[in-house]
Design a protein around this motif. Structure first.
Motif, PDB file in Angstrom:
ATOM      1  N   VAL A  44       0.867  -1.184   0.000  1.00 39.33           N
ATOM      2  CA  VAL A  44       0.000   0.000   0.000  1.00 39.33           C
ATOM      3  C   VAL A  44       0.898   1.226   0.000  1.00 39.33           C
ATOM      4  CG1 VAL A  44      -1.708   1.313   1.310  1.00 39.33           C
ATOM      5  CG2 VAL A  44      -1.880  -1.182   1.193  1.00 39.33           C
ATOM      6  N   ARG A  45       0.556   2.204  -0.853  1.00 42.40           N
ATOM      7  CA  ARG A  45       1.311   3.457  -0.932  1.00 42.40           C
ATOM      8  C   ARG A  45       0.337   4.621  -0.843  1.00 42.40           C
ATOM      9  NH1 ARG A  45       4.012   4.175  -6.334  1.00 42.40           N
ATOM     10  NH2 ARG A  45       5.493   2.674  -5.528  1.00 42.40           N
ATOM     11  N   VAL A  46       0.704   5.602  -0.028  1.00 45.61           N
ATOM     12  CA  VAL A  46      -0.019   6.868   0.010  1.00 45.61           C
ATOM     13  C   VAL A  46       0.979   7.917  -0.476  1.00 45.61           C
ATOM     14  CG1 VAL A  46       0.482   7.233   2.465  1.00 45.61           C
ATOM     15  CG2 VAL A  46      -1.387   8.456   1.399  1.00 45.61           C
ATOM     16  N   SER A  47       0.558   8.723  -1.438  1.00 48.19           N
ATOM     17  CA  SER A  47       1.478   9.707  -2.011  1.00 48.19           C
ATOM     18  C   SER A  47       0.791  11.056  -2.143  1.00 48.19           C
ATOM     19  CB  SER A  47       2.016   9.225  -3.361  1.00 48.19           C
ATOM     20  OG  SER A  47       0.967   8.949  -4.254  1.00 48.19           O
ATOM     21  N   PHE A  48       1.636  12.086  -2.203  1.00 52.24           N
ATOM     22  CA  PHE A  48       1.157  13.456  -2.246  1.00 52.24           C
ATOM     23  C   PHE A  48       1.961  14.239  -3.259  1.00 52.24           C
ATOM     24  CE2 PHE A  48       0.874  11.671   1.949  1.00 52.24           C
ATOM     25  CZ  PHE A  48      -0.445  11.880   2.282  1.00 52.24           C
ATOM     26  N   ALA A  49       1.288  15.060  -4.042  1.00 53.21           N
ATOM     27  CA  ALA A  49       1.964  16.009  -4.923  1.00 53.21           C
ATOM     28  C   ALA A  49       1.938  17.348  -4.206  1.00 53.21           C
ATOM     29  CB  ALA A  49       1.273  16.096  -6.277  1.00 53.21           C
ATOM     30  N   VAL A  50       3.084  17.769  -3.706  1.00 52.50           N
ATOM     31  CA  VAL A  50       3.147  18.991  -2.911  1.00 52.50           C
ATOM     32  C   VAL A  50       3.516  20.204  -3.757  1.00 52.50           C
ATOM     33  CG1 VAL A  50       3.633  17.744  -0.783  1.00 52.50           C
ATOM     34  CG2 VAL A  50       5.528  18.542  -2.200  1.00 52.50           C
ATOM     35  N   TRP A  51       3.938  19.963  -4.996  1.00 49.77           N
ATOM     36  CA  TRP A  51       4.261  21.031  -5.945  1.00 49.77           C
ATOM     37  C   TRP A  51       4.017  20.471  -7.344  1.00 49.77           C
ATOM     38  CZ3 TRP A  51       7.839  21.316  -9.943  1.00 49.77           C
ATOM     39  CH2 TRP A  51       8.114  22.589 -10.464  1.00 49.77           C
ATOM     40  N   VAL A  52       3.328  21.233  -8.179  1.00 49.82           N
ATOM     41  CA  VAL A  52       3.016  20.778  -9.534  1.00 49.82           C
ATOM     42  C   VAL A  52       3.288  21.912 -10.508  1.00 49.82           C
ATOM     43  CG1 VAL A  52       1.213  19.931 -11.080  1.00 49.82           C
ATOM     44  CG2 VAL A  52       1.215  19.229  -8.683  1.00 49.82           C
ATOM     45  N   ARG A  53       3.997  21.611 -11.548  1.00 47.47           N
ATOM     46  CA  ARG A  53       4.204  22.562 -12.654  1.00 47.47           C
ATOM     47  C   ARG A  53       3.673  21.878 -13.896  1.00 47.47           C
ATOM     48  NH1 ARG A  53       7.544  25.333 -15.903  1.00 47.47           N
ATOM     49  NH2 ARG A  53       6.946  27.400 -16.338  1.00 47.47           N
ATOM     50  N   ASP A  54       2.553  22.365 -14.394  1.00 46.46           N
ATOM     51  CA  ASP A  54       1.893  21.739 -15.536  1.00 46.46           C
ATOM     52  C   ASP A  54       2.566  22.137 -16.843  1.00 46.46           C
ATOM     53  OD1 ASP A  54       0.020  19.995 -16.561  1.00 46.46           O
ATOM     54  OD2 ASP A  54      -1.654  21.004 -15.597  1.00 46.46           O
ATOM     55  N   VAL A  55       2.311  21.360 -17.877  1.00 49.28           N
ATOM     56  CA  VAL A  55       2.854  21.648 -19.197  1.00 49.28           C
ATOM     57  C   VAL A  55       2.271  22.951 -19.713  1.00 49.28           C
ATOM     58  CG1 VAL A  55       3.286  19.238 -19.769  1.00 49.28           C
ATOM     59  CG2 VAL A  55       1.085  20.248 -20.313  1.00 49.28           C
ATOM     60  N   ASP A  56       2.958  23.565 -20.681  1.00 48.33           N
ATOM     61  CA  ASP A  56       2.464  24.828 -21.223  1.00 48.33           C
ATOM     62  C   ASP A  56       1.362  24.564 -22.259  1.00 48.33           C
ATOM     63  OD1 ASP A  56       3.747  24.120 -23.614  1.00 48.33           O
ATOM     64  OD2 ASP A  56       5.512  25.330 -23.171  1.00 48.33           O
ATOM     65  N   GLU A  57       0.904  25.605 -22.919  1.00 46.07           N
ATOM     66  CA  GLU A  57      -0.212  25.484 -23.859  1.00 46.07           C
ATOM     67  C   GLU A  57       0.087  24.531 -25.018  1.00 46.07           C
ATOM     68  OE1 GLU A  57      -1.377  29.405 -25.019  1.00 46.07           O
ATOM     69  OE2 GLU A  57      -1.891  29.981 -22.967  1.00 46.07           O
ATOM     70  N   SER A  58       1.355  24.348 -25.352  1.00 47.16           N
ATOM     71  CA  SER A  58       1.719  23.441 -26.447  1.00 47.16           C
ATOM     72  C   SER A  58       1.624  21.979 -26.038  1.00 47.16           C
ATOM     73  CB  SER A  58       3.149  23.734 -26.930  1.00 47.16           C
ATOM     74  OG  SER A  58       4.088  23.296 -25.966  1.00 47.16           O
ATOM     75  N   GLY A  59       1.431  21.732 -24.744  1.00 51.41           N
ATOM     76  CA  GLY A  59       1.395  20.361 -24.255  1.00 51.41           C
ATOM     77  C   GLY A  59       2.757  19.874 -23.811  1.00 51.41           C
ATOM     78  N   HIS A  60       3.764  20.745 -23.860  1.00 49.92           N
ATOM     79  CA  HIS A  60       5.117  20.412 -23.427  1.00 49.92           C
ATOM     80  C   HIS A  60       5.697  21.616 -22.694  1.00 49.92           C
ATOM     81  CE1 HIS A  60       4.558  16.941 -25.781  1.00 49.92           C
ATOM     82  NE2 HIS A  60       5.017  17.369 -26.924  1.00 49.92           N
ATOM     83  N   PHE A  61       6.956  21.536 -22.321  1.00 49.89           N
ATOM     84  CA  PHE A  61       7.665  22.654 -21.711  1.00 49.89           C
ATOM     85  C   PHE A  61       8.646  23.202 -22.737  1.00 49.89           C
ATOM     86  CE2 PHE A  61       6.667  19.953 -18.017  1.00 49.89           C
ATOM     87  CZ  PHE A  61       5.957  20.865 -17.268  1.00 49.89           C
ATOM     88  N   ASP A  62       8.725  24.538 -22.820  1.00 53.47           N
ATOM     89  CA  ASP A  62       9.708  25.147 -23.728  1.00 53.47           C
ATOM     90  C   ASP A  62      11.126  24.876 -23.247  1.00 53.47           C
ATOM     91  OD1 ASP A  62       7.823  26.155 -25.495  1.00 53.47           O
ATOM     92  OD2 ASP A  62       7.644  28.048 -24.412  1.00 53.47           O
ATOM     93  N   ASP A  63      11.351  24.927 -21.953  1.00 53.13           N
ATOM     94  CA  ASP A  63      12.675  24.697 -21.391  1.00 53.13           C
ATOM     95  C   ASP A  63      12.547  23.676 -20.264  1.00 53.13           C
ATOM     96  OD1 ASP A  63      15.222  24.726 -20.365  1.00 53.13           O
ATOM     97  OD2 ASP A  63      15.337  26.909 -20.166  1.00 53.13           O
ATOM     98  N   LEU A  64      12.594  22.406 -20.625  1.00 57.65           N
ATOM     99  CA  LEU A  64      12.384  21.324 -19.669  1.00 57.65           C
ATOM    100  C   LEU A  64      13.446  21.333 -18.571  1.00 57.65           C
ATOM    101  CD1 LEU A  64      10.597  18.956 -18.960  1.00 57.65           C
ATOM    102  CD2 LEU A  64      11.984  17.519 -20.450  1.00 57.65           C
ATOM    103  N   ASP A  65      14.693  21.628 -18.922  1.00 57.42           N
ATOM    104  CA  ASP A  65      15.745  21.673 -17.910  1.00 57.42           C
ATOM    105  C   ASP A  65      15.448  22.721 -16.844  1.00 57.42           C
ATOM    106  OD1 ASP A  65      17.236  19.603 -19.014  1.00 57.42           O
ATOM    107  OD2 ASP A  65      18.420  20.949 -20.277  1.00 57.42           O
ATOM    108  N   ALA A  66      14.928  23.872 -17.259  1.00 55.80           N
ATOM    109  CA  ALA A  66      14.585  24.930 -16.304  1.00 55.80           C
ATOM    110  C   ALA A  66      13.459  24.464 -15.374  1.00 55.80           C
ATOM    111  CB  ALA A  66      14.184  26.204 -17.034  1.00 55.80           C
ATOM    112  N   VAL A  67      12.500  23.725 -15.908  1.00 57.38           N
ATOM    113  CA  VAL A  67      11.399  23.220 -15.085  1.00 57.38           C
ATOM    114  C   VAL A  67      11.925  22.177 -14.106  1.00 57.38           C
ATOM    115  CG1 VAL A  67       9.183  22.013 -15.107  1.00 57.38           C
ATOM    116  CG2 VAL A  67       9.680  23.740 -16.833  1.00 57.38           C
ATOM    117  N   TYR A  68      12.821  21.300 -14.557  1.00 61.81           N
ATOM    118  CA  TYR A  68      13.431  20.319 -13.649  1.00 61.81           C
ATOM    119  C   TYR A  68      14.183  21.024 -12.520  1.00 61.81           C
ATOM    120  CZ  TYR A  68      12.491  16.456 -16.930  1.00 61.81           C
ATOM    121  OH  TYR A  68      11.901  15.515 -17.731  1.00 61.81           O
TER     122      TYR A  68
END
Length: 154
Positions: A56-80
């Motif tokens: 059994v696992r209980v998990s939490f997303a305490v911070w979320v950065r969603d993809v941009d309008e294109s469905g991806h990130f322009d600068d994925l390294d910056a988001v990481y």
């Protein structure tokens, strides 16, 4: 919430779901085997998972950065990097918690390195506590997650 779940003698789906409800988390309508498995409170998302092997696992997303309008990130390294900073800011909540004295650093596995962008892992009374930055797929958000897992009974 982790403290409330940690107080359970054994992590069970029913026990974790009852803890979410008792702490007034809002169900998100994702039922499995008659139990709510997805919750939200104060901007934090929570999930309950029961695996076929009984873990059994209980998990939490305490911070979320969603993809941009294109469905991806322009600068994925910056988001990481942003996710890594968010993880660093979150870790004191675990490391300074009431159960901090019980935390034992755990070795990261190859699976951890494949799954997480950055990760910290501990053993807590026989359970595995993990905090890390994750992105499940390129068109999904980057998240800082914390998870407590009770391994399957032998």
């Amino acid at each position: 919430m982790l403290e409330g779940v940690q107080d359970l003698a054994r992590l069970t789906s029913k026990g974790v779901a009852a803890t979410f409800a008792a702490q007034e988390w809002t169900p998100r309508g994702k039922l499995r085997d008659g139990l709510e498995t997805s919750w939200q409170k104060d901007g934090v998302r929570g999930w309950l998972q029961r695996f076929r092997n009984g873990a059994v696992r209980v998990s939490f997303a305490v911070w979320v950065r969603d993809v941009d309008e294109s469905g991806h990130f322009d600068d994925l390294d910056a988001v990481y990097e942003e996710g890594e900073r968010a993880l660093a800011a979150f870790l004191p909540e675990i490391e300074d918690s009431p159960f901090a004295s019980k935390l034992v650093d755990a070795e990261q596995t190859a699976a951890d390195r494949d799954e997480f962008i950055a990760v910290r892992k501990w053993v807590l009374d026989g359970r595995v506590l993990t905090a890390g930055v994750v992105q499940q797929d390129t068109d999904l958000p980057v998240m800082v997650v914390a998870a407590l897992e009770e391994p399957a009974a032998p």
